[in-house]
Scaffold this motif. Sequence first.
Motif, PDB file in Angstrom:
ATOM      1  N   VAL A  45      -8.304  -2.078   3.950  1.00 31.47           N
ATOM      2  CA  VAL A  45      -6.973  -1.452   3.984  1.00 31.47           C
ATOM      3  C   VAL A  45      -6.867  -0.533   5.198  1.00 31.47           C
ATOM      4  N   HIS A  46      -5.659  -0.268   5.585  1.00 32.87           N
ATOM      5  CA  HIS A  46      -5.290   0.595   6.730  1.00 32.87           C
ATOM      6  C   HIS A  46      -6.293   0.557   7.883  1.00 32.87           C
TER       7      HIS A  46
ATOM      8  N   HIS B  35     -11.184   1.770   1.174  1.00 35.83           N
ATOM      9  CA  HIS B  35     -10.909   2.829   2.150  1.00 35.83           C
ATOM     10  C   HIS B  35     -12.193   3.018   2.947  1.00 35.83           C
TER      11      HIS B  35
ATOM     12  N   LYS C  96      -9.098  -0.955  -5.600  1.00 38.38           N
ATOM     13  CA  LYS C  96      -9.487  -0.218  -4.393  1.00 38.38           C
ATOM     14  C   LYS C  96     -10.699   0.636  -4.701  1.00 38.38           C
TER      15      LYS C  96
ATOM     16  N   HIS D 131       0.848  -1.203   0.000  1.00 44.13           N
ATOM     17  CA  HIS D 131       0.000   0.000   0.000  1.00 44.13           C
ATOM     18  C   HIS D 131       0.881   1.249   0.000  1.00 44.13           C
TER      19      HIS D 131
ATOM     20  N   TYR E 173     -13.148   3.699  -2.729  1.00 45.15           N
ATOM     21  CA  TYR E 173     -13.176   4.646  -1.606  1.00 45.15           C
ATOM     22  C   TYR E 173     -14.612   4.859  -1.157  1.00 45.15           C
TER      23      TYR E 173
HETATM   24 ZN    ZN Z   1      -7.176   4.852   1.911  1.00 50.59          ZN
END
Ligand code: ZN
Length: 448
Positions: free
Chosen positions: A234-235, A179, A148, A57, A150
């Motif tokens: 993610v994250h 995200h 990905k 990432h 968002y």
């Molecule tokens: Zn992100």
Amino acid sequence: MKIIKNGTLVTPDGLKREDLAFDDGKIVKIGEISPGEEDETIDASGCFVYPGFIDGHTHLDLPVAGTVTADDVGTGTRAAVCGGTTCVVDFATQYKGDTLLGALETWKKKAEGKMHCNIAYHMAICDWNGKTKADLPALRAAGVTSFKVYMAYDTALSDSEILEVLGEVKKLGGIVGCHCENGGVVTELQLREIGAGHTGPWAHPLSRPAEVEAEAVNRFCYLGRLAGAPVHIVHLSTKLGLEEVRAARRRGQTVYAESCPQYMLLDDSNYSRPGFEGAKYVCSPPLRKQEDIEALKEAVLLHEIDTIATDHCSFSYEGQKKAGIGDFRKIPNGAPGIEHRPVVFMHIFGDQLTPEDYCRYLSEGPAKIFGMYPRKGALLEGSDADITIWDPSVKWTISAGNMHQNVDYTPFEGLEVSGRPREVFVNGVCASKDGEPTEALPGAYVAR
Ligand code: ZN
Ligand code: URP
Ligand code: ZN
């Protein structure tokens, strides 16, 4: 042929005290190897020999909020190899009006002649329409297997679009990461902070509380369930979000979870640093509370997290972050970390994790989830010669003064750490030695 001797190999079958030979970019032999006259021997005494670390990432040369990240592919991958990373999975982004293949070409061009390490791309889908849908198989054929979406920012897709993306990517055997922040709620909470006169960096985490992440993780997981598709968070940064991951797994879903060292080491007190210094830590999701840190660390020890990445998205404090003085919403979101991920992660966990665990989190895990295993992420005969010789005995202090990231600060300033790569090979070519880059540019695009 190059032969690594006297090290401890971290292989899928466990630790091995064996030699490893590589030639022409590939690992050719593991075992007892007698060097011939032409061969070069590399001494790895006292070191672990890992499959080169993979950062799943990163954001290099990414336009954000009227500026562009401080690190491009050249400086970013140079810093990566100095820290032991031999492959990054960067985010190519399809903006409104772009085609997927056009976006991939744009990102590949950014990397031309600049790759110190290998690069694969996730594709961030930001314009979902009939053409985007029709182009997905061609993008898959061009080597992109991960995507990905968002739920926040002007790149966000609607829930129904995300549901469709999940279904289409599933047909290709790919994976969608998300995200997970509720963008609408973030905007409302930002307005409330500004309305209350809270303009400094410390208002940033107040506008993105844990619930904003957890609600989005819950929603993305249920969209995945509706689509019958695996999901990748993610994250991940919060205990509440982690509980949503656990709940979805209990329902029988396949949920991959990524977190980053900053979420396991640094807390939100950093936003209250004197002056405008808190802006250095403005990333999204934001740094969290001690209980979140403890929950994520426990999840790592329980192997509930699949990969550790950086979300490296660097902006200089002086020239870029300060654009947000007077309005925290204008601080470009993101922090640097591409160079320090392995050593900071090892610093956090020390002997609580084994070399095999470090291999799984930093190398094997991302290789498997993102379709590169066992070409990458493994020391096996036939695998690419991406190799990190890691000397755990070197003690040093992380500082902006001794790093290679093209930015004027590091969130890990002053951290005393143990371990540094002695030598890092990318496709069989030495890309860094004792934490300093060589002149070589051995990286390549990784079609998956
Ligand atoms: Zn992100
Ligand atoms: O603040 C961050 N992390 N910016 C990078 C873009 C993203 O959301 O990953
Ligand atoms: Zn990111």
